[in-house]
Design a protein around this motif. Structure first.
Motif, mmCIF file in Angstrom:
data_model
loop_
_atom_site.group_PDB
_atom_site.id
_atom_site.type_symbol
_atom_site.label_atom_id
_atom_site.label_comp_id
_atom_site.label_asym_id
_atom_site.label_seq_id
_atom_site.Cartn_x
_atom_site.Cartn_y
_atom_site.Cartn_z
ATOM 1 N N VAL A 1 49.069 45.941 75.096
ATOM 2 C CA VAL A 1 49.885 45.967 73.875
ATOM 3 C C VAL A 1 49.876 47.353 73.240
ATOM 4 C CG1 VAL A 1 50.040 45.052 71.514
ATOM 5 C CG2 VAL A 1 49.648 43.492 73.427
ATOM 6 N N SER A 2 48.717 47.977 73.166
ATOM 7 C CA SER A 2 48.615 49.253 72.454
ATOM 8 C C SER A 2 48.940 50.471 73.321
ATOM 9 C CB SER A 2 47.219 49.411 71.847
ATOM 10 O OG SER A 2 46.250 49.525 72.867
ATOM 11 N N GLN A 3 48.659 50.386 74.624
ATOM 12 C CA GLN A 3 48.900 51.516 75.521
ATOM 13 C C GLN A 3 49.422 51.005 76.869
ATOM 14 O OE1 GLN A 3 45.747 54.582 75.493
ATOM 15 N NE2 GLN A 3 44.708 53.249 74.008
ATOM 16 N N PRO A 4 50.642 50.503 76.894
ATOM 17 C CA PRO A 4 51.166 49.878 78.112
ATOM 18 C C PRO A 4 51.222 50.816 79.320
ATOM 19 C CG PRO A 4 52.884 50.091 76.448
ATOM 20 C CD PRO A 4 51.598 50.496 75.801
ATOM 21 N N THR A 5 51.264 52.104 79.087
ATOM 22 C CA THR A 5 51.318 53.034 80.222
ATOM 23 C C THR A 5 50.018 53.039 81.022
ATOM 24 O OG1 THR A 5 50.616 54.876 78.813
ATOM 25 C CG2 THR A 5 53.000 54.552 79.113
ATOM 26 N N LEU A 6 48.932 52.537 80.428
ATOM 27 C CA LEU A 6 47.642 52.473 81.128
ATOM 28 C C LEU A 6 47.472 51.168 81.909
ATOM 29 C CD1 LEU A 6 45.263 53.878 78.347
ATOM 30 C CD2 LEU A 6 46.327 55.121 80.262
ATOM 31 N N SER A 7 48.462 50.279 81.866
ATOM 32 C CA SER A 7 48.355 48.964 82.503
ATOM 33 C C SER A 7 48.943 48.965 83.904
ATOM 34 C CB SER A 7 49.074 47.920 81.640
ATOM 35 O OG SER A 7 48.491 47.869 80.360
ATOM 36 N N ALA A 8 48.368 48.161 84.766
ATOM 37 C CA ALA A 8 48.787 48.082 86.169
ATOM 38 C C ALA A 8 50.198 47.523 86.285
ATOM 39 C CB ALA A 8 47.822 47.205 86.954
ATOM 40 N N SER A 9 51.031 48.210 87.043
ATOM 41 C CA SER A 9 52.408 47.742 87.236
ATOM 42 C C SER A 9 52.459 46.530 88.163
ATOM 43 C CB SER A 9 53.277 48.864 87.789
ATOM 44 O OG SER A 9 52.762 49.305 89.032
ATOM 45 N N GLU A 10 51.381 46.273 88.917
ATOM 46 C CA GLU A 10 51.338 45.118 89.821
ATOM 47 C C GLU A 10 51.177 43.793 89.083
ATOM 48 O OE1 GLU A 10 50.091 48.765 91.869
ATOM 49 O OE2 GLU A 10 49.329 47.773 90.093
ATOM 50 N N VAL A 11 50.772 43.835 87.839
ATOM 51 C CA VAL A 11 50.599 42.610 87.035
ATOM 52 C C VAL A 11 51.946 42.211 86.456
ATOM 53 C CG1 VAL A 11 49.512 41.634 84.968
ATOM 54 C CG2 VAL A 11 48.192 43.154 86.478
ATOM 55 N N GLU A 12 52.274 40.939 86.571
ATOM 56 C CA GLU A 12 53.490 40.414 85.924
ATOM 57 C C GLU A 12 53.154 40.186 84.455
ATOM 58 O OE1 GLU A 12 55.419 37.129 87.910
ATOM 59 O OE2 GLU A 12 54.503 37.734 89.804
ATOM 60 N N TRP A 13 53.413 41.184 83.645
ATOM 61 C CA TRP A 13 52.973 41.152 82.248
ATOM 62 C C TRP A 13 53.682 40.085 81.434
ATOM 63 C CZ3 TRP A 13 48.467 42.869 81.119
ATOM 64 C CH2 TRP A 13 47.896 43.842 81.931
ATOM 65 N N ASN A 14 54.926 39.771 81.749
ATOM 66 C CA ASN A 14 55.603 38.684 81.032
ATOM 67 C C ASN A 14 54.875 37.357 81.286
ATOM 68 O OD1 ASN A 14 57.545 40.329 79.884
ATOM 69 N ND2 ASN A 14 59.017 40.009 81.547
#
Length: 160
Positions: A64-77
């Motif tokens: 939520v606070s720093q989405p650029t640090l999150s893995a793109s392989e995770v289906e965040w929705n």
């Protein structure tokens, strides 16, 4: 003399019917999420303890606070939908547990009242059987089966 009638509040037949209807509606609404897990599945998937929930919360906070640090392989929705569902279920469950606890407390008082009244009736039956009143000896013999002859911790004993 024992204290009795600790709970004189009783639901009407209409209130019981309304509660049953509300529970049926709740069961219908929640039927879409009902899943029966085997004991093995519960053990395998039930490993999300409190520490792991804190971990999930921290990963979500970063997303939520720093989405650029999150893995793109995770289906965040889907992650967020699962997270929200879990939160919703937890809130519903907390309310249901609270309701069950309050109902159990009320039931406990009614059980106690019934038991005290049954003991009073047993004592009356023993008195009447001792005076040879018709029918009371058979009733007394039938009720005696619920009392042990020797005292055991937590066991019911007939009044003296």
């Amino acid at each position: 003399m024992p204290i009795s009638n600790l709970n004189n509040v009783h639901l009407s037949a209409e209130q019981v019917a309304q509660a049953q209807t509300a529970l049926s509606q709740l069961e219908q609404i929640l039927a879409v999420v009902n899943v029966n897990l085997t004991p093995d599945e519960r053990q395998r998937y039930g490993s999300v303890n409190e520490q792991n929930k804190l971990f999930i919360n921290k990963v979500r906070d970063y997303y939520v606070s720093q989405p650029t640090l999150s893995a793109s392989e995770v289906e965040w929705n889907e992650f967020n939908a699962d997270y929200q569902s879990r939160s919703n279920y937890e809130g519903i469950m907390a309310r249901l547990y609270n309701l069950v606890d309050r109902l159990n407390n009320a039931k406990t008082l009614h059980d106690y009242d019934n038991y005290q009244s049954a003991l009073t009736d047993y004592a009356f039956t023993a008195y009447k059987a001792g005076s040879n009143a018709a029918g009371y000896e058979a009733k007394l013999n039938d009720l005696k089966q619920f009392f042990s002859k020797t005292s055991k911790p937590g066991a019911a004993n007939p009044p003296a």
